[in-house]
Design an enzyme around this catalytic site. Structure first.
Site, mmCIF file in Angstrom:
data_model
loop_
_atom_site.group_PDB
_atom_site.id
_atom_site.type_symbol
_atom_site.label_atom_id
_atom_site.label_comp_id
_atom_site.label_asym_id
_atom_site.label_seq_id
_atom_site.Cartn_x
_atom_site.Cartn_y
_atom_site.Cartn_z
ATOM 1 N N HIS A 157 0.836 -1.105 0.158
ATOM 2 C CA HIS A 157 -0.139 -0.007 -0.069
ATOM 3 C C HIS A 157 0.993 1.222 -0.070
ATOM 4 O O HIS A 157 0.295 2.372 -0.485
ATOM 5 C CB HIS A 157 -0.933 0.048 1.205
ATOM 6 C CG HIS A 157 -0.354 0.405 2.575
ATOM 7 N ND1 HIS A 157 -0.077 -0.728 3.445
ATOM 8 C CD2 HIS A 157 0.015 1.267 3.189
ATOM 9 C CE1 HIS A 157 0.519 -0.215 4.439
ATOM 10 N NE2 HIS A 157 0.502 1.248 4.494
ATOM 11 N N ASP A 167 -0.010 -7.427 1.361
ATOM 12 C CA ASP A 167 0.457 -6.035 1.582
ATOM 13 C C ASP A 167 2.115 -6.215 1.577
ATOM 14 O O ASP A 167 2.811 -5.342 2.473
ATOM 15 C CB ASP A 167 -0.075 -5.535 2.914
ATOM 16 C CG ASP A 167 0.033 -4.019 2.882
ATOM 17 O OD1 ASP A 167 0.294 -3.347 1.760
ATOM 18 O OD2 ASP A 167 0.084 -3.557 3.975
ATOM 19 N N SER A 179 5.011 2.605 7.723
ATOM 20 C CA SER A 179 4.459 1.383 7.210
ATOM 21 C C SER A 179 5.542 1.183 6.231
ATOM 22 O O SER A 179 6.255 1.730 5.392
ATOM 23 C CB SER A 179 3.144 1.769 6.062
ATOM 24 O OG SER A 179 2.120 1.732 7.000
#
Length: 495
Positions: free
Chosen positions: A128, A158, A229
């Site tokens: 993402h 992911d 992230s």
């Protein structure tokens, strides 16, 4: 009474000291033997691992929007010159280009983190972080910046793999996420809110948190925020045990719960991405659910385990192997299935076309079958029919609910063929235990315990023979899905 002499007092004191001496010595020994715990010093660890953690910046091309006014042009020029970004919501003139900003100019999309996994420039991050980016920039700790090539990404886990044109890079060692223990110290390095190489520390809170078919997350209390992230979760040995991916938050910021993708899962994905640019997974074409304690007890399974088959896709691998709705899959390829979420991961790891053994539970006994795994289409979905609607059948065999609170009807042969089932009865009216369990008019009753249901008369006879002190398992089909509901027979009064 005359006072004691000083000599007597000294004698008594010495006797007391000698009497307690063994206890004092034992206490001192115990204190010396007790382990001492010190908080870890992360400074050396950060110095060692930090250079391999990177900042990831993504951009997109400015798109045409419409015609501005003079004031808009001045404001757009202000944003371009002082902030280096286009004015938010600024339109473009009829020619498709802003004044002071050529069409197609890069605009910042977002910031994330990543880490180097090989000296020749492979970088791991979250899918993402780089999704829909036109350009990806990777910045090292020494401020060198590279345009990165996206080797591949996998939305299900992911995970994404990037490549930059560099050699001799510092890299991180991979750990074993299976050996991670709740309570051990870990740290995260990343770029929260764009603040490069920020370090936070905490402990592992739990393992195997199910938030998706292929993601048994590691839960921590490490402070992770937007921008972290894709960064590494590192143990005290300097090994990566996970990729920081998600947080639980009601505010958008850190609230004490963060989740990391286990590095073992991530490495399996990146190996496929590196080799093929995509991830290939297996499928057996079943819809599954968890087995509750009540269902396990009612079916004689002993304890709650396995994956309950709710529906079987027509023509799929499971149907060809003879698996039926209502079966409980206990083992796949020799591995035990403790909860339903274990099965998709096991199947996904198998190369399509491989034939593997499978053990299931049906009617009080285990069965062994073989199944050929097919390839999972990322966009494939099992088609489901709408729920069956109740019908008015004046020929119902009884106007009185049975002990489960059900009045059922025969199913015509044409409908049996349409539903692709051999036998069963259709629910006409619901009351009592069945209503409380969630059975509805129009549902199809396929089995009661270990007995297939063949007719309304036979079903009512089976209900009469139920032990009122024990829970009964009813296999109910609604649409294409079959579920097992547990009911305790009651006494129904006539209407």
């Amino acid at each position: 009474m005359s006072p004691r002499s000083p000599a007597l007092a000294r004698t008594v004191l010495m006797a007391a000291i000698l009497a307690f001496a063994p206890f004092v010595a034992e206490l001192s020994h115990a204190q010396a033997a007790a382990p001492s715990y010190n908080l870890p010093d992360f400074a050396d660890l950060v110095e060692k691992t930090g250079p391999a953690v990177v900042n990831i910046r993504t951009t997109e091309r400015v798109r045409s929007r419409g015609a501005p006014g003079a004031d808009d042009d001045e404001m757009a020029e202000f944003f371009r010159r002082f902030f280096g970004v286009p004015m938010p919501g600024a339109p473009t003139p009829p020619g498709g280009q802003r004044r002071g900003q050529p069409q197609g100019e890069e605009q910042s999309r977002g910031v994330g983190s990543g880490f180097v996994i090989s000296q020749d420039g492979y970088v791991m991050t979250n899918a993402h972080v780089v999704a829909d980016a036109d350009t990806i920039y990777v910045t090292l700790l020494d401020k060198r910046e590279f345009k990165a090539k996206l080797i591949g990404s996998d939305k299900r886990t992911d995970v994404a793999l990037l490549k930059i044109d560099a050699t001799g890079l510092p890299k991180l060692a991979m750990g074993d996420s299976d050996k991670v223990r709740a309570g051990e110290w870990v740290l995260a390095i990343g770029s929260p809110f764009g603040l490069d190489n920020s370090v936070t520390a905490g402990i592992v809170s739990a393992k195997g948190r199910d938030t998706g078919d292929y993601l048994p997350f590691i839960q921590t209390d490490v402070a992770v925020n937007p921008g972290n992230s894709g960064g590494p979760l590192i143990n005290l040995r300097g090994e990566v045990i996970g990729i920081n991916s998600q947080i639980y938050s009601r505010s958008g910021g850190y609230m004490g719960i963060s989740f990391a993708i286990p590095i073992d899962e991530a490495m399996r994905v990146t190996e496929q991405l590196k080799a093929n640019g995509k991830v290939t997974r297996g499928r057996i074409a079943v819809a599954i659910g968890d087995v509750t304690k009540e269902v396990a007890d009612s079916l004689g399974l002993g304890r709650a385990r396995g994956a309950l088959v709710g529906s079987v896709e027509p023509g799929g691998p499971a149907e060809k192997a003879g698996i039926e709705a209502g079966d409980i899959i206990l083992k796949f390829n020799g591995r035990d299935i403790e909860k339903a979420s274990d099965l998709p991961r096991m199947v996904g790891d198998i190369k399509p076309g491989t034939r593997v053994p499978l053990q299931l539970w049906r009617k009080g006994a285990t069965r062994e079958v073989s199944i050929t795994v097919a390839e999972l289409d990322a966009d494939a979905k099992i088609k489901t029919r709408g729920g069956n609607s109740p019908r008015d059948d004046s020929s119902a065999p009884t106007a009185k609910p049975n002990a489960l609170g059900l009045i059922v009807n025969e199913i015509p042969d044409a409908k049996l063929k349409e539903l692709k089932i051999k036998s069963g009865v259709e629910v006409d009216q619901v009351d009592g235990p069945a209503q409380r369990a969630g059975i509805r008019p129009g549902d199809i009753i396929l089995r009661l315990g270990d007995s297939d249901v063949t007719s309304p008369r036979q079903f009512n006879e089976l209900v009469k023979g139920l032990d009122k002190g024990r829970i009964a398992a009813v296999f109910v089909r609604r649409g294409d899905a079959t579920q097992v509901l547990t009911l305790r027979p009651g006494t129904m009064s006539s209407r």
